[in-house]
Enzyme design. Structure first.
Site, PDB file in Angstrom:
ATOM      1  N   ASP A  71      -3.270  -0.658  -5.979  1.00  0.00           N
ATOM      2  CA  ASP A  71      -2.347  -0.920  -4.863  1.00  0.00           C
ATOM      3  C   ASP A  71      -2.287   0.300  -3.954  1.00  0.00           C
ATOM      4  O   ASP A  71      -1.216   0.791  -3.626  1.00  0.00           O
ATOM      5  CB  ASP A  71      -0.952  -1.291  -5.375  1.00  0.00           C
ATOM      6  CG  ASP A  71      -0.306  -0.155  -6.163  1.00  0.00           C
ATOM      7  OD1 ASP A  71      -1.027   0.773  -6.561  1.00  0.00           O
ATOM      8  OD2 ASP A  71       0.920  -0.198  -6.369  1.00  0.00           O
ATOM      9  N   CYS A  72      -3.451   0.758  -3.545  1.00  0.00           N
ATOM     10  CA  CYS A  72      -3.560   2.002  -2.776  1.00  0.00           C
ATOM     11  C   CYS A  72      -3.426   1.721  -1.279  1.00  0.00           C
ATOM     12  O   CYS A  72      -3.996   0.760  -0.767  1.00  0.00           O
ATOM     13  CB  CYS A  72      -4.896   2.683  -3.074  1.00  0.00           C
ATOM     14  SG  CYS A  72      -5.099   4.261  -2.233  1.00  0.00           S
ATOM     15  N   GLY A  73      -2.690   2.594  -0.608  1.00  0.00           N
ATOM     16  CA  GLY A  73      -2.499   2.428   0.824  1.00  0.00           C
ATOM     17  C   GLY A  73      -3.462   3.218   1.677  1.00  0.00           C
ATOM     18  O   GLY A  73      -3.295   3.278   2.889  1.00  0.00           O
ATOM     19  N   ASN A  90      -7.969  -4.427  -4.116  1.00  0.00           N
ATOM     20  CA  ASN A  90      -6.769  -3.752  -3.627  1.00  0.00           C
ATOM     21  C   ASN A  90      -5.794  -4.813  -3.142  1.00  0.00           C
ATOM     22  O   ASN A  90      -6.131  -5.623  -2.272  1.00  0.00           O
ATOM     23  CB  ASN A  90      -7.118  -2.791  -2.489  1.00  0.00           C
ATOM     24  CG  ASN A  90      -5.989  -1.828  -2.175  1.00  0.00           C
ATOM     25  OD1 ASN A  90      -4.853  -2.022  -2.601  1.00  0.00           O
ATOM     26  ND2 ASN A  90      -6.295  -0.789  -1.417  1.00  0.00           N
ATOM     27  N   THR A  94      -5.849  -2.630   2.801  1.00  0.00           N
ATOM     28  CA  THR A  94      -6.369  -1.317   3.183  1.00  0.00           C
ATOM     29  C   THR A  94      -7.875  -1.394   3.344  1.00  0.00           C
ATOM     30  O   THR A  94      -8.570  -1.901   2.461  1.00  0.00           O
ATOM     31  CB  THR A  94      -6.014  -0.269   2.121  1.00  0.00           C
ATOM     32  OG1 THR A  94      -4.598  -0.262   1.927  1.00  0.00           O
ATOM     33  CG2 THR A  94      -6.475   1.109   2.565  1.00  0.00           C
TER      34      THR A  94
END
EC number: 2.7.1.198
Length: 333
Positions: A71-73, A90, A94
């Site tokens: 769950d990387c921004g 993801n 992103t």
């Protein structure tokens, strides 16, 4: 259990589609804040693979990972698994960003994924197209240019000192140029957008009146050493610190609010240094699984190292605040 699953990008997502062959013995690794994402349960139902929480259970060996869910921004985690050629999903929309953006490609990474974007694919659809490389390999060996005799005096190759110095300087200049280009690229694509986001967030909080509400709640805690120790214990609590750490956004917002209160005289200025340590007691707690993965740590090391660092930050958070308070008492008095 399906033979192949297809994962398409969600609304405003990027990358994909990914076609993943379901092989027995693989695992689904998810490194996400909060509860387990719904797509993980959906992937388990379709593949029969075991779901592994990267924060709690550690990361299994790379050869056992069938797919990674993050769950990387737009930070380092986006490119961590694509760099190792592990299919990456993801849940945030992103795109190709972060320090490892060069490893993020559409054939290994997809973002903005929801449950509806994951489906069973037919074997015919999932089979990758075969590329005829025989002719290419044959033609590659046939040069179309002329062969020149380099034994002649004018064209003969020189390996003297001057040639070695020139080659060394050329290599050094190329490395410096590439590092400068990557630095500028990282600043433009990662650092500046993040700074703009944090600035906008702080502006919204201050303009909406929410900042005053938060400041009134923080003033009793930030007004005494005991309150700052309590704030440090809250920020570094092992169940909260992984969710408070990403991007240091929360620490930056609280730091601005505390700074305003110091400027207004509500909080004594000699508490600025211990307040800085208190609101950053959770620093790096969210990065531990990623850092251990970058170091190619063993599964046992990750399983033991993550909780060890979280508990260590919790134990050392309060003493650092007290040390900062003792040091600041000599600075401002």
């Amino acid at each position: 259990m399906a033979n192949t699953i297809e994962i398409r990008k969600g609304e405003s997502g990027w990358g994909g589609p990914l076609s993943i062959n379901v092989t027995a013995g693989k695992k689904i690794v998810y490194i996400t804040a909060g509860t387990k994402p719904a797509i993980v349960d959906h992937l388990v139902a379709l593949t029969g693979w075991e779901a592994v929480d990267g924060f709690k259970q550690g990361e299994p060996p790379a050869e056992e990972i069938g797919v990674a869910v993050i769950d990387c921004g737009g930070t380092l985690r986006c490119g961590l698994y694509p760099k190792r050629r592990i299919p990456t999903i993801n849940i945030h929309a992103t795109g190709k960003s972060g320090p490892l953006a060069q490893f993020i490609t559409e054939d290994i990474y997809v973002s903005g994924v929801r449950v509806a974007d994951i489906r069973v694919a037919n074997d015919a659809e999932a089979a990758p197209p075969e590329v005829a490389v025989a002719d290419v390999a044959v033609n590659a060996g046939k040069g179309t240019g002329r062969d020149y005799d380099t034994s002649k005096k004018i064209t003969e190759q020189s390996d003297g000192l001057l040639a070695k110095v020139g080659m060394g300087m050329g290599s050094a200049v190329a490395i410096l140029f590439q590092s400068g280009r990557e630095t500028i690229d990282t600043v433009l694509k990662t650092i500046l957008p993040f700074m703009a986001f944090v600035s906008a967030l702080i502006g919204i909080i201050m303009a909406s009146g929410l900042g005053d509400f938060i400041a009134h709640g923080l003033t009793p805690l930030a007004n005494s050493p005991v309150g700052l120790v309590t704030l440090a214990l809250i920020c570094s609590f092992p169940l909260l610190s992984p969710f408070l750490g990403p991007g240091a956004v929360i620490a930056q917002v609280i730091g601005v609010l505390v700074g305003v209160q110091i400027g207004q005289g509500t909080i004594p200025p000699h508490l600025a240094l211990p307040a800085l340590f208190a609101i950053n007691a959770q620093a790096a707690c969210d990065f531990i699984p990623v850092g251990l993965s970058l170091a190619n740590a063993r599964q046992e090391t990750v399983r033991v190292g993550v909780p060890a660092v979280l508990v260590g930050r919790f134990i050392t958070g309060a003493p650092t605040v007290l040390l900062a308070w003792a040091a600041s008492s000599f600075i401002y008095h």
